[in-house]
Write a protein that holds these residues in place. Structure first.
Motif, PDB file in Angstrom:
ATOM      1  N   GLY A 317       0.923  -1.143   0.114  1.00 46.21           N
ATOM      2  CA  GLY A 317      -0.052  -0.174   0.149  1.00 46.21           C
ATOM      3  C   GLY A 317       0.813   1.190  -0.192  1.00 46.21           C
ATOM      4  O   GLY A 317       2.085   1.267  -0.543  1.00 46.21           O
ATOM      5  N   ASP A 318       0.456   2.524   0.561  1.00 43.02           N
ATOM      6  CA  ASP A 318       0.827   3.563   0.759  1.00 43.02           C
ATOM      7  C   ASP A 318       1.038   4.143   2.307  1.00 43.02           C
ATOM      8  O   ASP A 318       0.049   4.809   2.666  1.00 43.02           O
ATOM      9  N   ALA A 319       2.111   3.604   2.699  1.00 37.10           N
ATOM     10  CA  ALA A 319       2.058   3.836   4.327  1.00 37.10           C
ATOM     11  C   ALA A 319       2.108   5.470   4.603  1.00 37.10           C
ATOM     12  O   ALA A 319       1.642   5.748   5.525  1.00 37.10           O
ATOM     13  N   LYS A 320       3.002   6.072   3.831  1.00 30.86           N
ATOM     14  CA  LYS A 320       3.216   7.780   3.913  1.00 30.86           C
ATOM     15  C   LYS A 320       1.781   8.417   4.054  1.00 30.86           C
ATOM     16  O   LYS A 320       1.369   9.113   4.860  1.00 30.86           O
ATOM     17  N   ALA A 321       1.027   7.912   3.032  1.00 30.60           N
ATOM     18  CA  ALA A 321      -0.262   8.669   2.797  1.00 30.60           C
ATOM     19  C   ALA A 321      -1.184   8.174   3.985  1.00 30.60           C
ATOM     20  O   ALA A 321      -2.025   8.906   4.473  1.00 30.60           O
ATOM     21  N   ALA A 322      -1.239   6.860   4.246  1.00 30.50           N
ATOM     22  CA  ALA A 322      -1.913   6.491   5.226  1.00 30.50           C
ATOM     23  C   ALA A 322      -1.762   7.172   6.753  1.00 30.50           C
ATOM     24  O   ALA A 322      -2.743   7.425   7.523  1.00 30.50           O
ATOM     25  N   LEU A 323      -0.375   7.336   7.148  1.00 32.64           N
ATOM     26  CA  LEU A 323      -0.075   8.007   8.154  1.00 32.64           C
ATOM     27  C   LEU A 323      -0.576   9.402   8.135  1.00 32.64           C
ATOM     28  O   LEU A 323      -0.945   9.795   9.077  1.00 32.64           O
ATOM     29  N   ALA A 324      -0.417  10.417   6.940  1.00 26.79           N
ATOM     30  CA  ALA A 324      -1.047  11.516   6.844  1.00 26.79           C
ATOM     31  C   ALA A 324      -2.388  11.639   7.088  1.00 26.79           C
ATOM     32  O   ALA A 324      -2.820  12.632   7.457  1.00 26.79           O
ATOM     33  N   GLY A 325      -3.230  10.670   6.857  1.00 23.19           N
ATOM     34  CA  GLY A 325      -4.445  10.684   6.982  1.00 23.19           C
ATOM     35  C   GLY A 325      -4.978  10.035   8.320  1.00 23.19           C
ATOM     36  O   GLY A 325      -6.144   9.738   8.384  1.00 23.19           O
ATOM     37  N   ALA A 326      -4.121   9.612   8.982  1.00 23.28           N
ATOM     38  CA  ALA A 326      -4.590   8.764  10.426  1.00 23.28           C
ATOM     39  C   ALA A 326      -5.194   9.749  11.437  1.00 23.28           C
ATOM     40  O   ALA A 326      -4.849  10.936  11.280  1.00 23.28           O
ATOM     41  N   ALA A 327      -6.031   9.063  12.051  1.00 28.03           N
ATOM     42  CA  ALA A 327      -6.782  10.049  13.154  1.00 28.03           C
ATOM     43  C   ALA A 327      -5.767  10.233  14.254  1.00 28.03           C
ATOM     44  O   ALA A 327      -5.673  11.295  15.070  1.00 28.03           O
ATOM     45  N   PRO A 501      -2.662  -2.845   6.006  1.00 26.11           N
ATOM     46  CA  PRO A 501      -3.041  -2.642   4.716  1.00 26.11           C
ATOM     47  C   PRO A 501      -1.854  -1.739   3.981  1.00 26.11           C
ATOM     48  O   PRO A 501      -1.790  -1.447   2.518  1.00 26.11           O
ATOM     49  N   ASN A 502      -1.320  -0.937   4.724  1.00 28.54           N
ATOM     50  CA  ASN A 502      -0.319  -0.008   4.330  1.00 28.54           C
ATOM     51  C   ASN A 502       0.937  -0.075   5.063  1.00 28.54           C
ATOM     52  O   ASN A 502       1.186   0.303   6.352  1.00 28.54           O
ATOM     53  N   LEU A 503       2.064  -0.611   4.468  1.00 34.99           N
ATOM     54  CA  LEU A 503       3.179  -1.018   5.414  1.00 34.99           C
ATOM     55  C   LEU A 503       4.720  -0.496   4.826  1.00 34.99           C
ATOM     56  O   LEU A 503       4.531  -0.680   3.116  1.00 34.99           O
ATOM     57  N   LEU A 504       5.598  -0.088   5.338  1.00 35.60           N
ATOM     58  CA  LEU A 504       7.003   0.236   4.766  1.00 35.60           C
ATOM     59  C   LEU A 504       7.729  -0.051   5.771  1.00 35.60           C
ATOM     60  O   LEU A 504       7.985   0.599   6.721  1.00 35.60           O
ATOM     61  N   ILE A 505       9.077  -0.840   5.446  1.00 39.17           N
ATOM     62  CA  ILE A 505      10.029  -1.229   6.269  1.00 39.17           C
ATOM     63  C   ILE A 505      11.368  -0.939   5.455  1.00 39.17           C
ATOM     64  O   ILE A 505      11.422  -1.716   4.385  1.00 39.17           O
ATOM     65  N   ASP A 506      12.152  -0.245   5.897  1.00 41.08           N
ATOM     66  CA  ASP A 506      13.311   0.310   5.180  1.00 41.08           C
ATOM     67  C   ASP A 506      14.467   0.508   5.976  1.00 41.08           C
ATOM     68  O   ASP A 506      14.274   0.463   7.326  1.00 41.08           O
ATOM     69  N   HIS A 507      15.678   0.539   5.333  1.00 34.92           N
ATOM     70  CA  HIS A 507      16.971   0.254   6.055  1.00 34.92           C
ATOM     71  C   HIS A 507      17.792   1.485   5.577  1.00 34.92           C
ATOM     72  O   HIS A 507      18.229   1.429   4.203  1.00 34.92           O
ATOM     73  N   ALA A 508      18.362   2.382   6.334  1.00 31.71           N
ATOM     74  CA  ALA A 508      19.286   3.411   5.974  1.00 31.71           C
ATOM     75  C   ALA A 508      20.609   2.938   6.469  1.00 31.71           C
ATOM     76  O   ALA A 508      20.901   2.813   7.650  1.00 31.71           O
ATOM     77  N   MET A 509      21.587   2.249   5.398  1.00 32.15           N
ATOM     78  CA  MET A 509      22.738   1.677   5.841  1.00 32.15           C
ATOM     79  C   MET A 509      23.764   2.679   6.460  1.00 32.15           C
ATOM     80  O   MET A 509      24.234   3.792   5.666  1.00 32.15           O
ATOM     81  N   ARG A 510      24.273   2.409   7.524  1.00 31.27           N
ATOM     82  CA  ARG A 510      25.385   3.207   8.354  1.00 31.27           C
ATOM     83  C   ARG A 510      26.253   2.480   8.869  1.00 31.27           C
ATOM     84  O   ARG A 510      25.982   1.515   9.914  1.00 31.27           O
ATOM     85  N   ASN A 511      27.342   2.299   8.386  1.00 30.98           N
ATOM     86  CA  ASN A 511      28.505   1.406   8.653  1.00 30.98           C
ATOM     87  C   ASN A 511      29.489   2.005   9.524  1.00 30.98           C
ATOM     88  O   ASN A 511      30.833   2.303   8.806  1.00 30.98           O
ATOM     89  N   PRO A 512      29.607   2.094  10.929  1.00 33.44           N
ATOM     90  CA  PRO A 512      30.819   2.511  11.576  1.00 33.44           C
ATOM     91  C   PRO A 512      31.905   1.639  11.408  1.00 33.44           C
ATOM     92  O   PRO A 512      31.746   0.239  11.097  1.00 33.44           O
ATOM     93  N   PRO A 513      33.133   1.868  11.818  1.00 38.62           N
ATOM     94  CA  PRO A 513      34.505   1.386  11.709  1.00 38.62           C
ATOM     95  C   PRO A 513      34.707  -0.038  12.681  1.00 38.62           C
ATOM     96  O   PRO A 513      35.360  -0.792  12.645  1.00 38.62           O
ATOM     97  N   ILE A 514      33.389  -0.549  13.551  1.00 35.29           N
ATOM     98  CA  ILE A 514      33.596  -1.461  14.386  1.00 35.29           C
ATOM     99  C   ILE A 514      33.122  -2.895  13.757  1.00 35.29           C
ATOM    100  O   ILE A 514      32.002  -2.745  13.291  1.00 35.29           O
ATOM    101  N   PRO A 515      33.881  -3.902  13.706  1.00 37.16           N
ATOM    102  CA  PRO A 515      33.265  -4.930  12.869  1.00 37.16           C
ATOM    103  C   PRO A 515      32.073  -5.437  13.352  1.00 37.16           C
ATOM    104  O   PRO A 515      32.077  -6.229  14.793  1.00 37.16           O
ATOM    105  N   PRO A 516      31.162  -5.672  12.664  1.00 33.62           N
ATOM    106  CA  PRO A 516      29.887  -6.534  13.008  1.00 33.62           C
ATOM    107  C   PRO A 516      29.867  -7.980  12.861  1.00 33.62           C
ATOM    108  O   PRO A 516      30.957  -8.303  11.809  1.00 33.62           O
TER     109      PRO A 516
END
Length: 723
Positions: A317-327, A501-516
């Motif tokens: 769906g469109d999570a951002k639009a659904a959030l904008a119209g939520a009560a 119905p409206n879902l968005l799961i995303d990832h902003a990759m940020r990699n510090p120099p500590i080994p994961p």
């Protein structure tokens, strides 16, 4: 019991070039390779089964045993199809060198991701079934009868028309000469007599009586011991060291550089090596990472929470639009720290190098990866190298893709040819030079309509990618699929449990120099906290019971395990002063849920009384082991939730030992009530999926008790007094 490591040298036939292709081959499992023998020269029936004349059954186990019970579970699966006498079963490890020589007859040696049984159950069962068929045919040939007239059970073959019997030990040598069957039929699990039963583990007795050999215990004639110090700042190097200052100290044999980043002292025993290393003057070039700290890492991740660019892992769906119209819109930011594996047995490996051969004895979750590291570090072709596995004193992912300790042992041994050298990391080295559970933050926004129905959800994870650091070739156009463990739109590995119905799961990759690194449960640990605690927040914002709020959205198998814990725990019926919290998730192919019961004193002291846990792993090979795995995973997961935090200052890890990286004590451990509910239609994991629901269930119970939302771990620094 598992055979102790052998100092035998077996002829290997593959070239150095074979290792790259060999490690990536699919699982083609031939059963009829002639001429192989067990460690005591008894001919094998096939690659999986050796039967001695006294009817002892040796089952070969390719996966690693690190306390999880895989050794016993795999042996049960082979023995079930073999129809052998379980009381006569013992085990041994083949080596990765043998595996490559024999075209990977044992398949994958890697043990991680709860895949030890679920990825090999079919072909190990085929190995047992093939051996049974060959034994029956050998007996039938000796009697001059048709194999179809014979049956086998409990290591005894019976000719049904005549009642004549013989034992496996008497016909094994002849069976070894036969071709394997072309058509192998496996039993229906409903007919299992050994598999599926809560049998005692095969490795327990030797652990209790002290006979069990771990890597730390190895002793060879003329062996020396080394210990090592690596640059305290990741990415730094050794600038100089003054070996003369310690070379005359008691027991010291040699001071050697190890690559560009470390120095080791080799001595006659560990204490003398450790004492000399502590006195060794070393000057470090710490490099640019010396400016990195926990606050700078947190700022890097915080920026990612609102960044425009992000990798999308799940969208409907469109999570951002659904959030904008939520009560009503609810927003929360959670965070999860770096955490150390801290197995009871620190990293270690024993290496014996000569210009013609290099052998290593070590605890490893990836024997083939360790073999590749030995070949690389020794400079020898892979057919001149081999690795002998020992039982692991804990792994938790630290001994999977990371063979730094193996490589170091070989680099040291190369400087002392012909002498066995055992490298032992100190606890301090183990804590400060790990590959840590990745650090992340998560911002979530959920929208409710006027009736309290969830209409939109946006989940932004900002943080480190393990694959980018360890297996960059496995990234999908820059996206790390592992980041979305348990949050996937579908699939058999880790499906997100809620229909939204409206879902968005995303990832902003940020990699510090500590080994994961891959830390038991990996990304589902924080993903379950983020999603299940925020679902709880939304339920309370909607004025609804957290169980009923979830029930309206959950998919069937997710709902089944949640209902099971709610029923067993008596949801809503806790004693006075005790408060409950729920969590459910899917990871590593299995469905898990938990209900935690806690109390919090007026002074803010937390007591976790009980956790009811349900798991559907598809098939239950050993229910007793599953129960112990669930309880054991909660020890690990709750230790992390209560105390687990690795911090960085000046580019170096601040925690050094268990005085600064604490674990929970026996009196803190809650009662664990396990519900095992295998549906029988898939094969899921056990050791890793269950860990993830303990912490969010406890956090949700803490909110019920105090009215406080804890959104950052560990709990040790949190004020839990009631608001």
């Amino acid at each position: 019991m598992t055979a102790s490591p052998q100092l035998n040298r077996r002829s290997l036939l593959v070239s150095a070039a074979a290792i790259g292709g060999g490690l990536s081959l699919g699982l083609r499992i031939p059963f009829g390779l002639a001429g192989a023998q067990a460690a005591d020269s008894v001919p094998e029936v096939n690659a999986w089964v050796v039967i001695r004349p006294d009817d002892t059954v040796v089952i070969r186990i390719a996966r690693s045993e690190m306390g999880q019970g895989t050794l016993t579970g795999l042996a049960q699966l082979v023995a079930e199809e073999l129809e052998c006498n379980w009381s006569k079963v013992t085990t041994e490890y083949p080596t990765p060198g043998e595996n490559l020589t024999r075209k990977r007859v044992w398949g994958n040696f890697s043990t991680g991701g709860s895949r030890g049984i679920r990825d090999s159950h079919e072909y190990v069962r085929q190995g047992g079934a093939a051996a049974r068929d060959m034994l029956i045919r050998a007996a039938a040939a000796d009697w001059g009868v048709e194999p179809a007239e014979c049956s086998a059970t409990n290591s005894v073959i019976t000719h049904q028309p005549s009642g004549r019997t013989t034992t496996y030990g008497k016909v094994a040598a002849e069976a070894a000469k036969l071709d394997p069957p072309k058509d192998i039929r496996l039993k229906d699990p409903k007919d299992w007599k050994i598999a599926g039963k809560p049998l005692k583990r095969l490795d327990t007795a030797d652990k209790v009586n002290g006979k069990q050999v771990y890597g730390f215990d190895l002793k060879f004639p003329g062996m020396l011991t080394a210990t090592i110090r690596d640059c305290p700042v990741f990415g730094g190097q050794v600038k100089s060291f003054d070996a003369v200052k310690v070379e005359g100290m008691r027991g010291v044999k040699k001071v050697v550089p190890v690559g560009e980043t470390a120095v080791a002292v080799v001595a006659d025993n560990f204490w003398n090596a450790k004492t000399a290393l502590a006195a060794l003057p070393i000057v470090w070039d710490e490099g640019p990472n010396a400016k990195v700290s926990s606050p700078t890492i947190a700022d890097m991740l915080k920026e990612g929470l609102d960044a425009e660019q992000a990798f999308v892992g799940n969208k409907a769906g469109d999570a951002k639009a659904a959030l904008a119209g939520a009560a009503k819109v609810i927003e929360a930011v959670y965070s999860y720290p770096y955490q150390s594996h801290s197995p009871m047995e620190p990293m270690n490996a024993t290496a014996l190098y000569t210009p013609k051969k290099c052998e290593v004895w070590c605890p490893t979750q990836s024997a083939e990866g360790a073999l590749a590291a030995v070949a690389e570090a020794s400079g020898l072709p892979v057919d001149k190298c081999d690795v002998y596995k020992t039982l692991l004193g804990g792994g938790f992912g630290r001994r999977t893709a990371f063979n730094d300790y193996v490589r170091q042992a070989v680099l040291i041994a190369r400087q002392m040819p012909g002498t066995p050298v055992k490298l032992l990391w100190t606890r301090e080295e183990d804590t400060t030079h790990g590959h840590y559970h990745p650090v992340t933050q998560c911002k979530m926004r959920g929208g409710l309509d006027a009736a309290g129905k969830l209409v939109g959800w946006h989940m932004r994870i900002s943080g480190q990618s393990i694959l980018a650091a360890v297996f960059p070739q496995n990234l999908k156009e820059g996206l790390d699929p592992a980041v979305f463990q348990g949050l996937n739109p579908g699939g058999a590995e880790g499906e997100f449990g809620y229909n939204m119905p409206n879902l968005l799961i995303d990832h902003a990759m940020r990699n510090p120099p500590i080994p994961p690194g891959f830390w038991r449960g990996v990304n589902i640990n924080h993903n379950a906290i983020y999603s299940e605690c925020f679902i709880d927040e939304l339920a309370h914002a909607a004025g609804q019971d957290p169980l009923e709020f979830r029930r309206k959205m959950l998919k069937p198998k997710h709902l089944a395990v949640l209902n099971a814990v709610a029923e067993r725990a008596g949801w809503g019926k806790a004693p006075a002063g005790v408060f409950q919290g729920l969590a459910q998730f899917m990871g590593f192919g299995s469905y898990v849920a938990a209900c935690a019961e806690v109390s919090v004193s007026k002074e803010g002291r937390l007591k976790i009384h009980r956790i009811v846990a349900a798991t559907n792993p598809g098939h239950a090979v050993n229910p007793a082991q599953i129960e112990r795995q669930v309880a054991g995973s909660f020890v690990y997961g709750l230790s992390a939730a209560l105390y687990g935090e690795i911090t960085v200052n000046g580019g170096a890890i601040e925690q050094t030992n268990f005085d600064t990286y604490n674990v929970m004590r026996i009196d803190e451990m809650p009662k664990v009530d396990v519900v095992i509910m295998p549906s029988g239609d898939f094969w899921g994991g056990v050791g890793e999926p269950t860990i993830c629901v303990a912490a969010p269930a406890v956090l949700n119970a803490i909110f019920a008790a105090t009215g406080k939302r804890i959104r950052a771990l560990p709990l040790k620094g949190q004020d839990l007094k009631r608001v």
